[in-house]
Scaffold this motif. Sequence first.
Motif, short mmCIF file in Angstrom:
data_model
loop_
_atom_site.label_atom_id
_atom_site.label_comp_id
_atom_site.label_asym_id
_atom_site.label_seq_id
_atom_site.Cartn_x
_atom_site.Cartn_y
_atom_site.Cartn_z
N ASN A 127 32.05 37.93 41.78
CA ASN A 127 32.86 39.15 41.92
C ASN A 127 33.26 39.69 40.54
OD1 ASN A 127 34.56 41.20 42.70
ND2 ASN A 127 35.66 39.97 44.21
N MET A 128 32.29 40.24 39.85
CA MET A 128 32.50 40.69 38.48
C MET A 128 33.54 41.81 38.37
SD MET A 128 30.87 38.37 37.17
CE MET A 128 31.14 38.76 35.46
N PRO A 129 33.64 42.76 39.30
CA PRO A 129 34.70 43.76 39.17
C PRO A 129 36.10 43.12 39.20
CG PRO A 129 33.05 44.54 40.71
CD PRO A 129 32.72 43.09 40.41
N ALA A 130 36.30 42.14 40.06
CA ALA A 130 37.59 41.47 40.14
C ALA A 130 37.85 40.66 38.87
CB ALA A 130 37.66 40.56 41.37
N ILE A 131 36.84 39.94 38.40
CA ILE A 131 37.01 39.14 37.19
C ILE A 131 37.34 40.04 36.00
CG2 ILE A 131 35.79 37.67 35.52
CD1 ILE A 131 34.27 36.49 38.01
#
Length: 162
Positions: A127-131
């Motif tokens: 979940n790159m957007p969240a990270i």
Amino acid sequence: MDAGIVLRPAVRADVPLILAFIRELAEYEKLAHEVVADEAGLAGQLFGERPAAEVVIAEADGQPAGFALFFHNFSTFLGRRGLYLEDLYVRPAFRGRGLGLALMRHLARLAVERGCGRFEWSVLDWNMPAIAFYRRLGAVGLEDWTVQRLSGEALRRLAAEG
């Protein structure tokens, strides 16, 4: 924060909404098949005699837009409790308006007000957007730690041993 955003503690009447948010989050995380929670169970766990967790509802322009579900844990090293964020979710139509940031700031304030030594959560590694969002907040990934879990039959087997 967007002037149309309101954060409020959840009440028992919000249980159907909380369950809807949980299911939407699970769908996004490709884990919908794992959701077995139901309204009666959530009502008991969140609003019963000994609540296991708390929920903050985010509304935008009077519409339910997201939520955060959290509880206290304890750090033996710090000798203080911490605040653990189990779920944070903002509906797609409301993203980009600052709801996630508002929820995280709210929880950080609660952690400080309650004397917590930490504010922690887990995020799926894909979940790159969240990270990226969490990194912008100043969060640090704990590279040396991995989450361990016992559930289902393995949990029952260990509990029954000895």
